[in-house]
Design a protein around this motif. Structure first.
Motif, PDB file in Angstrom:
ATOM      1  N   SER A 138      -2.230   3.907  -8.871  1.00 42.20           N
ATOM      2  CA  SER A 138      -1.606   2.708  -9.437  1.00 42.20           C
ATOM      3  C   SER A 138      -2.610   1.910 -10.269  1.00 42.20           C
ATOM      4  O   SER A 138      -3.822   2.056 -10.099  1.00 42.20           O
ATOM      5  N   PRO A 139      -2.120   1.027 -11.168  1.00 43.46           N
ATOM      6  CA  PRO A 139      -3.032   0.137 -11.894  1.00 43.46           C
ATOM      7  C   PRO A 139      -3.929  -0.663 -10.946  1.00 43.46           C
ATOM      8  O   PRO A 139      -5.113  -0.866 -11.227  1.00 43.46           O
ATOM      9  N   THR A 140      -3.348  -1.142  -9.824  1.00 44.77           N
ATOM     10  CA  THR A 140      -4.172  -1.690  -8.755  1.00 44.77           C
ATOM     11  C   THR A 140      -4.558  -0.526  -7.866  1.00 44.77           C
ATOM     12  O   THR A 140      -3.740  -0.015  -7.091  1.00 44.77           O
ATOM     13  N   ARG A 141      -5.795  -0.081  -7.993  1.00 47.57           N
ATOM     14  CA  ARG A 141      -6.214   1.121  -7.264  1.00 47.57           C
ATOM     15  C   ARG A 141      -6.583   0.761  -5.836  1.00 47.57           C
ATOM     16  O   ARG A 141      -7.257  -0.245  -5.591  1.00 47.57           O
ATOM     17  N   PHE A 142      -6.122   1.580  -4.894  1.00 46.04           N
ATOM     18  CA  PHE A 142      -6.491   1.383  -3.496  1.00 46.04           C
ATOM     19  C   PHE A 142      -6.751   2.741  -2.869  1.00 46.04           C
ATOM     20  O   PHE A 142      -5.914   3.649  -2.952  1.00 46.04           O
ATOM     21  N   ASP A 143      -7.909   2.858  -2.244  1.00 47.48           N
ATOM     22  CA  ASP A 143      -8.293   4.103  -1.591  1.00 47.48           C
ATOM     23  C   ASP A 143      -8.911   3.741  -0.243  1.00 47.48           C
ATOM     24  O   ASP A 143      -9.871   2.968  -0.175  1.00 47.48           O
ATOM     25  N   TRP A 144      -8.354   4.291   0.824  1.00 45.22           N
ATOM     26  CA  TRP A 144      -8.870   3.984   2.162  1.00 45.22           C
ATOM     27  C   TRP A 144     -10.329   4.392   2.328  1.00 45.22           C
ATOM     28  O   TRP A 144     -11.036   3.843   3.166  1.00 45.22           O
ATOM     29  N   SER A 145     -10.772   5.343   1.536  1.00 43.81           N
ATOM     30  CA  SER A 145     -12.160   5.806   1.659  1.00 43.81           C
ATOM     31  C   SER A 145     -13.129   4.999   0.804  1.00 43.81           C
ATOM     32  O   SER A 145     -14.321   5.291   0.776  1.00 43.81           O
ATOM     33  N   ASP A 146     -12.625   3.959   0.112  1.00 44.87           N
ATOM     34  CA  ASP A 146     -13.464   3.152  -0.769  1.00 44.87           C
ATOM     35  C   ASP A 146     -13.291   1.671  -0.446  1.00 44.87           C
ATOM     36  O   ASP A 146     -12.622   0.933  -1.182  1.00 44.87           O
ATOM     37  N   LEU A 170       0.839  -1.196   0.000  1.00 43.80           N
ATOM     38  CA  LEU A 170       0.000   0.000   0.000  1.00 43.80           C
ATOM     39  C   LEU A 170       0.877   1.250   0.000  1.00 43.80           C
ATOM     40  O   LEU A 170       2.022   1.219   0.433  1.00 43.80           O
ATOM     41  N   GLY A 171       0.315   2.358  -0.455  1.00 50.65           N
ATOM     42  CA  GLY A 171       1.111   3.577  -0.552  1.00 50.65           C
ATOM     43  C   GLY A 171       2.292   3.382  -1.484  1.00 50.65           C
ATOM     44  O   GLY A 171       3.392   3.879  -1.230  1.00 50.65           O
ATOM     45  N   ALA A 172       2.063   2.666  -2.590  1.00 50.97           N
ATOM     46  CA  ALA A 172       3.171   2.208  -3.428  1.00 50.97           C
ATOM     47  C   ALA A 172       3.867   3.317  -4.203  1.00 50.97           C
ATOM     48  O   ALA A 172       4.919   3.081  -4.790  1.00 50.97           O
ATOM     49  N   THR A 173       3.293   4.519  -4.221  1.00 48.59           N
ATOM     50  CA  THR A 173       3.964   5.647  -4.868  1.00 48.59           C
ATOM     51  C   THR A 173       4.606   6.582  -3.844  1.00 48.59           C
ATOM     52  O   THR A 173       5.179   7.601  -4.220  1.00 48.59           O
ATOM     53  N   PRO A 188      -3.769   5.280   6.740  1.00 47.59           N
ATOM     54  CA  PRO A 188      -4.330   6.533   6.242  1.00 47.59           C
ATOM     55  C   PRO A 188      -4.171   7.638   7.279  1.00 47.59           C
ATOM     56  O   PRO A 188      -3.768   7.381   8.421  1.00 47.59           O
ATOM     57  N   GLY A 189      -4.492   8.853   6.895  1.00 43.50           N
ATOM     58  CA  GLY A 189      -4.307   9.985   7.796  1.00 43.50           C
ATOM     59  C   GLY A 189      -5.404  10.178   8.819  1.00 43.50           C
ATOM     60  O   GLY A 189      -5.384  11.173   9.559  1.00 43.50           O
ATOM     61  N   VAL A 190      -6.360   9.257   8.874  1.00 41.22           N
ATOM     62  CA  VAL A 190      -7.456   9.347   9.846  1.00 41.22           C
ATOM     63  C   VAL A 190      -7.584   8.021  10.582  1.00 41.22           C
ATOM     64  O   VAL A 190      -7.288   6.961  10.018  1.00 41.22           O
ATOM     65  N   PRO A 191      -8.016   8.043  11.846  1.00 40.97           N
ATOM     66  CA  PRO A 191      -8.207   6.786  12.578  1.00 40.97           C
ATOM     67  C   PRO A 191      -9.394   6.009  12.050  1.00 40.97           C
ATOM     68  O   PRO A 191     -10.356   6.592  11.551  1.00 40.97           O
ATOM     69  N   GLY A 192      -9.308   4.680  12.136  1.00 42.68           N
ATOM     70  CA  GLY A 192     -10.475   3.859  11.877  1.00 42.68           C
ATOM     71  C   GLY A 192     -10.407   2.874  10.733  1.00 42.68           C
ATOM     72  O   GLY A 192     -10.696   1.683  10.926  1.00 42.68           O
ATOM     73  N   PRO A 193     -10.056   3.299   9.495  1.00 41.16           N
ATOM     74  CA  PRO A 193     -10.206   2.399   8.353  1.00 41.16           C
ATOM     75  C   PRO A 193      -9.394   1.107   8.424  1.00 41.16           C
ATOM     76  O   PRO A 193      -9.794   0.103   7.835  1.00 41.16           O
ATOM     77  N   VAL A 194      -8.264   1.120   9.118  1.00 38.59           N
ATOM     78  CA  VAL A 194      -7.423  -0.080   9.133  1.00 38.59           C
ATOM     79  C   VAL A 194      -8.133  -1.243   9.821  1.00 38.59           C
ATOM     80  O   VAL A 194      -7.901  -2.404   9.495  1.00 38.59           O
ATOM     81  N   HIS A 195      -9.023  -0.950  10.767  1.00 40.46           N
ATOM     82  CA  HIS A 195      -9.764  -2.026  11.427  1.00 40.46           C
ATOM     83  C   HIS A 195     -10.596  -2.815  10.408  1.00 40.46           C
ATOM     84  O   HIS A 195     -10.577  -4.060  10.399  1.00 40.46           O
ATOM     85  N   GLY A 196     -11.324  -2.110   9.560  1.00 41.74           N
ATOM     86  CA  GLY A 196     -12.112  -2.777   8.545  1.00 41.74           C
ATOM     87  C   GLY A 196     -11.234  -3.493   7.527  1.00 41.74           C
ATOM     88  O   GLY A 196     -11.572  -4.593   7.056  1.00 41.74           O
TER      89      GLY A 196
END
Length: 285
Positions: free
Chosen positions: A37-45, A9-12, A64-72
């Motif tokens: 990236s060709p493999t798209r990743f967005d913490w908000s999606d 993740l954060g590959a760029t 990500p820059g906000v708490p929470g998404p990593v749990h999901g």
């Protein structure tokens, strides 16, 4: 060595692109993911997470820059059969107390360390490369870096060392399970000392000036940084001034079997690449 696919993740970003290159050199299949990236990743999606995680053995997680998404995200990783997680966090995260800084990283640590997966957490100090690839670069090129940092030193670490550490953990399954590595450079420097070394190596007069956190927030906002983000960055310096994360550690040497790169080595490399030279007039026209 692990031969399963590793999702980066954060590959760029500063660490992600370096980690991905090292893994490829190791012969590890890499799925590089970011918003561009060709493999798209967005913490908000979250709807796109399963595609990125499909047939993945391990994940290099940049929170990500906000708490929470990593749990999901961790829950989805467990559900689809991921076996290992390596999280990039921040130095001494469990010593930050009630500071408003780093709530995102501490939330990510809770998610990863509370999972049923094999996990490792990397907690590096501030990167050397912040001086030439990030927020400190433009002020240094302009001739003055003004920050709310005084005489409390920081054991800056080279991002190349962080990438080496991450690649080692990702390619050595089992060896680093349940470990938290506090990663630092070989010695601590004040920001004034760091700028002095940059000035000497670049052959330019570059100054360091200490300002208050409030002045720093105002300066960032004037440059177009959002007020919340500006306060968050300033809070990092308030935390650093408490002196809780100034000591160096031996964790990188224990992990890699060698000493960390020095700040002087970084400065020489960056200066030779022209990192802090003013652009010629023709380049800006």
């Amino acid at each position: 060595m692990s031969n399963g696919t590793t999702l980066v993740l954060g590959a760029t970003g500063k660490t992600g692109r370096r980690v991905a290159a090292r893994l490829r050199l190791h012969g590890t299949p890499v799925r590089a993911a970011s918003r561009s990236s060709p493999t798209r990743f967005d913490w908000s999606d979250p709807g796109g997470w399963d595609a990125a995680l499909r047939d993945v053995d391990a994940v290099y997680v940049v929170a990500p820059g906000v708490p929470g998404p990593v749990h999901g995200f961790v829950a989805r990783a467990e559900a689809v059969g991921v076996r290992r997680l390596v999280l990039l966090s921040g130095r001494g995260a469990d010593t930050w107390g009630d500071s408003a800084f780093g709530l995102d990283m501490r939330s990510a640590e809770d998610a990863v360390r509370g999972s049923a997966l094999e996990w490792t957490v990397l907690r590096p100090s501030n990167f050397n490369q912040n001086f030439d690839e990030d927020v400190f670069s433009a002020p240094l090129v302009a001739g003055e870096l003004a920050l709310p940092a005084g005489e409390v030193p920081e054991p800056f670490i080279d991002v190349e060392d962080v990438a080496d550490a991450a690649a080692a953990v990702l390619t050595e399954p089992g060896r680093h399970a349940g470990r938290v590595y506090e990663l630092t450079g070989p010695r601590a420097l004040t920001f004034a000392e760091a700028v002095g070394l940059i000035s000497r190596a670049s052959g330019r007069e570059i100054r360091y000036r200490r300002i208050s956190p409030a002045e720093y927030v105002a300066a960032l906002v004037a440059e177009g940084v959002g007020e919340d983000d500006a306060h968050h960055v300033a809070e990092m310096f308030v935390l650093m001034e408490q002196g809780l994360i100034t000591e160096t550690t031996d964790d990188l040497a224990a992990l890699l079997g060698r000493a960390p790169r020095t700040f002087e080595d970084y400065v020489v490399r960056a200066a030779a690449a022209g990192a802090w030279q003013r652009p010629h007039a023709s380049e800006g026209s």
